[in-house]
Scaffold this motif. Structure first.
Motif, PDB file in Angstrom:
ATOM      1  N   UNK A   1       0.828  -1.198   0.000  1.00 60.27           N
ATOM      2  CA  UNK A   1       0.000   0.000   0.000  1.00 60.27           C
ATOM      3  C   UNK A   1       0.867   1.256   0.000  1.00 60.27           C
ATOM      4  N   UNK A   2       0.742   2.054  -1.040  1.00 59.34           N
ATOM      5  CA  UNK A   2       1.559   3.262  -1.171  1.00 59.34           C
ATOM      6  C   UNK A   2       1.195   4.304  -0.121  1.00 59.34           C
ATOM      7  N   UNK A   3      -0.090   4.348   0.267  1.00 58.56           N
ATOM      8  CA  UNK A   3      -0.494   5.332   1.281  1.00 58.56           C
ATOM      9  C   UNK A   3       0.166   5.023   2.621  1.00 58.56           C
ATOM     10  N   UNK A   4       0.250   3.756   2.964  1.00 60.68           N
ATOM     11  CA  UNK A   4       0.914   3.355   4.207  1.00 60.68           C
ATOM     12  C   UNK A   4       2.405   3.670   4.143  1.00 60.68           C
ATOM     13  N   UNK A   5       3.010   3.446   3.003  1.00 60.30           N
ATOM     14  CA  UNK A   5       4.430   3.748   2.834  1.00 60.30           C
ATOM     15  C   UNK A   5       4.704   5.236   3.039  1.00 60.30           C
ATOM     16  N   UNK A   6       3.858   6.069   2.436  1.00 59.76           N
ATOM     17  CA  UNK A   6       4.043   7.514   2.569  1.00 59.76           C
ATOM     18  C   UNK A   6       3.840   7.963   4.006  1.00 59.76           C
ATOM     19  N   UNK A   7       2.873   7.369   4.690  1.00 58.06           N
ATOM     20  CA  UNK A   7       2.632   7.715   6.101  1.00 58.06           C
ATOM     21  C   UNK A   7       3.835   7.349   6.961  1.00 58.06           C
ATOM     22  N   UNK A   8       4.399   6.158   6.720  1.00 57.04           N
ATOM     23  CA  UNK A   8       5.582   5.724   7.469  1.00 57.04           C
ATOM     24  C   UNK A   8       6.774   6.610   7.164  1.00 57.04           C
ATOM     25  N   UNK A   9       6.898   7.035   5.909  1.00 52.36           N
ATOM     26  CA  UNK A   9       7.998   7.918   5.526  1.00 52.36           C
ATOM     27  C   UNK A   9       7.905   9.240   6.277  1.00 52.36           C
ATOM     28  N   UNK A  10       6.712   9.818   6.309  1.00 49.70           N
ATOM     29  CA  UNK A  10       6.528  11.077   7.027  1.00 49.70           C
ATOM     30  C   UNK A  10       6.827  10.937   8.509  1.00 49.70           C
TER      31      UNK A  10
END
Length: 218
Positions: A153-162
């Motif tokens: 999931x790209x949304x989860x990846x972006x959230x973890x990155x932030x």
């Protein structure tokens, strides 16, 4: 397309390495630019709210060597239980070997004394680069790389990155607030950790996940 992307990233990270070398030389020579940079950032942080200083005094302890050892060991065991021995090795080598020994070598080479004008905690050793900043960058960065490999999931990846970036920046801020590092130390640690992470990621592409298979002799 993949090769082109890698070439672009290699160029950018080579630029970061050059920037880090220049920054390190400026720190070693006590350049006026470094002193102005440190004062511009440290003074406002030292006059920040009391609750924030107390929060950062507690948060900075997560980057202490014994806490990093515990966190790294626990996360590695979890990865092993998830049948990811390659990811475990990637994670352990980055944090314990590159983060620990890489930072120690540079500290002994530069031998910059720690600031003494403001102290909320006591610690010995040299100041540049910030070990907490370097190690936290490698620890969180390695977990983000592994997450990128395993999660879909790209949304989860972006959230973890932030979240990861925020945690690294707060660790850098905490080291300044407690008075054991100059801002230039934490920035130097961030750059060093980022380059070491990229280097290890680059060299392990395609070999960071899954079981370790030993070649059998025919």
């Amino acid at each position: 397309m993949v090769n082109k992307r890698w070439r672009t990233q290699d160029t950018l990270m080579s630029g970061l390495l050059i920037l880090w070398f220049g920054w390190t030389i400026a720190v070693a020579q006590s350049a006026t630019m470094i002193s102005r940079f440190d004062q511009a950032i440290a003074i406002p942080l030292h006059h920040s709210s009391q609750w924030f200083q107390q929060l950062m005094t507690s948060y900075t302890q997560l980057g202490n060597p014994h806490m990093i050892t515990i966190i790294t060991l626990v996360v590695g065991v979890i990865l092993l239980l998830l049948r990811q021995p390659r990811a475990t090795l990637f994670f352990w080598i980055n944090v314990w070997v590159l983060g620990g020994y890489g930072n120690y070598f540079i500290k002994q080479l530069i031998q910059r004394p720690r600031p003494t004008a403001w102290r909320l905690v006591q610690i010995g050793g040299y100041s540049y680069p910030s070990g907490h900043s370097t190690t936290t960058t490698l620890l969180i960065g390695s977990l983000l790389v592994i997450a990128w490999d395993l999660l879909k999931k790209s949304t989860l990846k972006r959230s973890l990155l932030g979240l990861g970036i925020l945690m690294i920046l707060l660790m850098m801020v905490s080291r300044i607030i407690v008075g054991v590092h100059y801002p230039s130390d934490t920035l130097g640690g961030l750059m060093l950790g980022s380059y070491l992470l990229y280097l290890s990621t680059r060299l392990t592409t395609g070999h960071r996940t899954g079981p370790i298979r030993l070649k059998s002799r025919s």
